[in-house]
Design a protein around this motif. Structure first.
Motif, short mmCIF file in Angstrom:
data_model
loop_
_atom_site.label_atom_id
_atom_site.label_comp_id
_atom_site.label_asym_id
_atom_site.label_seq_id
_atom_site.Cartn_x
_atom_site.Cartn_y
_atom_site.Cartn_z
N GLY A 83 1.12 -1.09 -0.03
CA GLY A 83 0.46 -0.10 0.04
C GLY A 83 0.60 1.58 0.21
N PRO A 84 1.38 1.77 1.16
CA PRO A 84 2.63 2.42 0.96
C PRO A 84 3.17 2.25 -0.28
CG PRO A 84 3.45 1.60 2.37
CD PRO A 84 2.22 1.07 2.02
N VAL B 258 0.57 3.59 -3.27
CA VAL B 258 0.81 5.80 -2.31
C VAL B 258 1.62 6.68 -2.80
CG1 VAL B 258 -0.52 7.11 -1.23
CG2 VAL B 258 -1.10 4.97 -0.83
N SER C 287 -6.56 -0.52 3.79
CA SER C 287 -5.87 0.49 3.71
C SER C 287 -5.75 0.38 1.53
CB SER C 287 -4.58 1.08 3.94
OG SER C 287 -3.78 0.53 3.13
N GLY D 156 -6.56 5.40 9.35
CA GLY D 156 -5.27 4.89 8.77
C GLY D 156 -6.77 4.04 7.43
N GLY E 106 -8.04 7.33 5.38
CA GLY E 106 -7.04 8.63 4.58
C GLY E 106 -6.24 9.38 5.00
N THR F 179 -4.69 12.92 6.31
CA THR F 179 -3.00 13.31 5.88
C THR F 179 -2.92 14.58 6.66
OG1 THR F 179 -3.49 12.53 3.59
CG2 THR F 179 -1.88 13.69 3.97
N GLY G 118 -1.33 7.78 6.19
CA GLY G 118 -1.21 6.19 6.09
C GLY G 118 -0.63 5.38 7.21
#
Length: 413
Positions: free
Chosen positions: A67-68, A71, A126, A368, A371, A373, A383
């Motif tokens: 996932g990271p 992104v 996520s 998480g 989303g 930020t 995240g």
């Protein structure tokens, strides 16, 4: 000579067990599968050298970073993402240093199950939307494969993976992802969805395309906390392998050495453009079945992985796997990651009736998955990175949880 051949065959078997998961991560994130093979191979060799070839562990692509990476690739590009992954490797050295200095008790206090559990759940959940999109043949906001065909292929790959994972026995039970990919690929070829032009044009031997890392501290700060969960996973895996072999690897060669070996591998993978590497439970399962605990076979698996990285047509076949085939497997994969986080809470008997624990888990899951930020000028955190920091801070500042009888958790009457 026969002994060496036997070790090489055993190494090939280990690579076969790890292969599906190893190449799945780059295929999902847009990284180069060849670099994943190269990073895993070199990383494992470095790990074996640093630990004196005492621990039978093969390091492959880490699911925690899927996932990271997706992104980061969209936000900053591949070069910056690779720099972030290199910096993430430093977390392994930080944890290794803390263990060497203060022992495991300090890590357990800083990162208890109530912190690690929900963070792992966020890692899986996520990117659940991305998994569903791929299963429907959607990517980049476009319908890349016809909807009905996509659902059929996703169902075939998912069903195959589930059947092998639940009903298969022996070594076959250890390769559900690889089985799902193979059957899904064959089905896609039969339906005319596979584009083989890239395979035909690819050379037999080729040096993997290298993308240079680009210094980007926003990407680095985004990735650094992500490594917290894999470092804890590493510790658990080393202990699990020790139980299988009857050795205590936390003492000899020591967790500080195994973590450092893994950390160097993560840094190298980021340098060449592969996903971060980690220990594989599939390999531990293979050890249990074969009872071959010789760490030399892991070195053979690593050498074979490096060799495959330079086969151009082989890597072209990997990149030709249709989107919905991978999407079907992702539906199960990301849910499995979330389930591991839930299992972490259950195994530790975390009392969610205690307000302290409920607050930590609730905040982490909502921020998480939703989303959230955090932006401070040019700096931003979101995240897994953001919720990791939130979970650690909340765990440190909130008073100890008390059970229903008023006695602090973890204390005897």
């Amino acid at each position: 000579m026969f002994g060496i051949l036997k070790q090489a065959i055993s190494g090939a078997q280990i690579l076969f067990v790890a292969f599906g998961a190893l190449v799945l991560v780059p295929l999902l994130t847009g990284l180069n599968p060849a670099m994943a093979l190269l990073g895993a191979g070199v990383g494992t060799l470095v790990f074996q050298w640093l630990t004196g070839r005492q621990v039978p562990i093969f390091l492959g692509s880490s699911f925690a970073f899927i996932g990271p990476i997706i992104v980061a690739m969209q936000a900053w590009g591949q070069g910056a993402t690779q720099f972030g992954l290199i910096v993430a490797g430093l977390m392994y050295f930080i944890v290794a240093g803390l263990i060497k200095w203060r022992g495991m008790g300090f890590i357990t206090k800083l990162l208890p199950p109530v912190v690690i559990g929900p963070v792992i759940m966020v890692i899986g959940l996520s990117v659940a939307v991305a998994a569903s999109g791929m299963a429907m043949g959607q990517g980049g906001g476009k319908q890349l494969v016809p909807y009905e065909t996509s659902l059929l292929l996703a169902a075939i790959s998912l069903a195959t993976t589930i059947i092998v994972a639940v009903f298969a026995g022996g070594m076959l039970r250890l390769v559900p992802i690889l089985s799902g990919v193979i059957v899904g690929y064959i089905a896609a070829a039969a339906l005319g969805v596979v584009d083989v032009s890239g395979v035909m044009a690819a050379p037999w031997f080729a040096f993997p395309h290298w993308v240079a890392p680009q210094v980007n501290w926003a990407a680095a700060l985004f990735m650094l906390p992500v490594a917290i969960a894999p470092t804890i996973e590493h510790i658990g895996a080393v202990m699990a392998v020790g139980k299988v072999t009857g050795q205590d690897y936390t003492v000899q060669p020591g967790l500080h050495r195994t973590l450092s070996g893994d950390g160097i591998g993560v840094c190298f993978a980021g340098l060449v453009g592969g996903p971060p590497i980690t220990t594989y439970s599939e390999v531990t399962g293979a050890l249990m079945i074969t009872r071959n605990f010789n760490a030399v076979i892991m070195s053979w698996a690593a050498v074979l992985a490096v060799t495959l990285a330079f086969f151009g047509k082989f890597n072209a076949i990997l990149t030709s796997i249709p989107l919905p085939v991978m999407g079907g497997i992702m539906v199960l994969l990301f849910g499995t990651i979330a389930s591991i986080g839930l299992k972490t809470l259950i195994d530790a008997r975390v009392d969610l009736m205690a307000p302290r624990n409920l607050v930590i888990v609730s905040v982490v899951l909502t921020c998480g998955i939703g989303g959230l930020t955090l932006k401070l000028g040019d700096f931003s955190l979101a995240g897994v990175g953001l919720v990791s920091v939130l979970a650690i801070v909340l765990n440190l500042i909130l008073p100890p949880a008390r059970s229903h009888d008023g006695i602090p958790e973890g204390q005897d009457i």
